[in-house]
Design a protein around this motif. Sequence first.
Motif, short mmCIF file in Angstrom:
data_model
loop_
_atom_site.label_atom_id
_atom_site.label_comp_id
_atom_site.label_asym_id
_atom_site.label_seq_id
_atom_site.Cartn_x
_atom_site.Cartn_y
_atom_site.Cartn_z
N ALA A 12 11.52 59.14 -13.82
CA ALA A 12 12.56 59.58 -14.17
C ALA A 12 13.81 59.19 -13.01
O ALA A 12 13.38 59.31 -11.87
CB ALA A 12 12.72 61.11 -14.45
N ILE A 13 14.93 58.86 -13.42
CA ILE A 13 15.77 58.38 -12.55
C ILE A 13 16.98 59.32 -12.52
O ILE A 13 17.88 59.59 -11.46
CB ILE A 13 16.60 56.87 -12.54
N ARG A 14 17.11 60.37 -13.60
CA ARG A 14 18.07 61.26 -13.84
C ARG A 14 17.44 62.15 -14.71
O ARG A 14 16.94 61.88 -15.89
CB ARG A 14 19.12 60.51 -14.23
N ALA A 15 18.04 63.65 -14.76
CA ALA A 15 17.68 64.52 -15.62
C ALA A 15 18.90 65.49 -15.89
O ALA A 15 19.79 65.83 -14.93
CB ALA A 15 16.40 65.27 -15.37
N TRP A 16 19.08 66.10 -17.21
CA TRP A 16 20.18 67.04 -17.13
C TRP A 16 19.71 67.77 -18.55
O TRP A 16 19.04 67.34 -19.26
CB TRP A 16 21.38 66.27 -17.49
N ALA A 17 20.40 68.69 -18.65
CA ALA A 17 20.21 69.81 -19.77
C ALA A 17 21.53 69.99 -20.50
O ALA A 17 22.61 69.95 -19.96
CB ALA A 17 19.90 71.00 -19.31
N GLU A 18 21.44 70.01 -21.80
CA GLU A 18 22.54 70.23 -22.89
C GLU A 18 22.25 70.75 -24.08
O GLU A 18 21.16 70.35 -24.59
CB GLU A 18 23.01 68.70 -23.02
N LYS A 19 22.78 72.05 -24.27
CA LYS A 19 22.42 72.71 -25.70
C LYS A 19 20.90 72.98 -25.88
O LYS A 19 20.44 72.65 -27.02
CB LYS A 19 22.98 71.83 -26.84
N ARG A 20 20.33 73.43 -24.55
CA ARG A 20 18.95 73.87 -24.79
C ARG A 20 17.94 72.73 -24.64
O ARG A 20 16.72 72.91 -24.97
CB ARG A 20 18.56 74.92 -25.78
N PHE A 21 18.34 71.53 -24.65
CA PHE A 21 17.44 70.20 -24.65
C PHE A 21 17.54 69.75 -23.26
O PHE A 21 18.74 69.84 -22.43
CB PHE A 21 18.14 69.13 -25.63
N ILE A 22 16.37 69.17 -22.60
CA ILE A 22 16.15 68.70 -21.56
C ILE A 22 16.16 67.05 -21.85
O ILE A 22 15.49 66.75 -22.48
CB ILE A 22 15.15 69.06 -20.58
#
Length: 90
Positions: A12-22
């Motif tokens: 992984a080079i980046r991770a984020w969360a949005e609307k209960r998804f990773i």
Amino acid sequence: MNTIITETEPVAIRAWAEKRFIYLELTDGRIFGFPADRFCILGQASEDHLKKVRVEVNGHALRWEDLDEDLTVAGIIAGRFQLPLPRPVA
């Protein structure tokens, strides 16, 4: 002539969360997403806590410090989740 090909697993080079998804952006260009509810601790976490995800261990792990939760990128990509998908409502 011998040719040595070494394959490395994507990290992984980046991770984020949005609307209960990773979501993870991987070094090979893929973007991979999974529902937080597939893991016990993440499933109980608030959206604000989920958004505090960090990429750690040179891209091999995800970390949520406030939740004391770590996941390996290889495990996520391989589909090794703690909980099954929710059953569709008939």
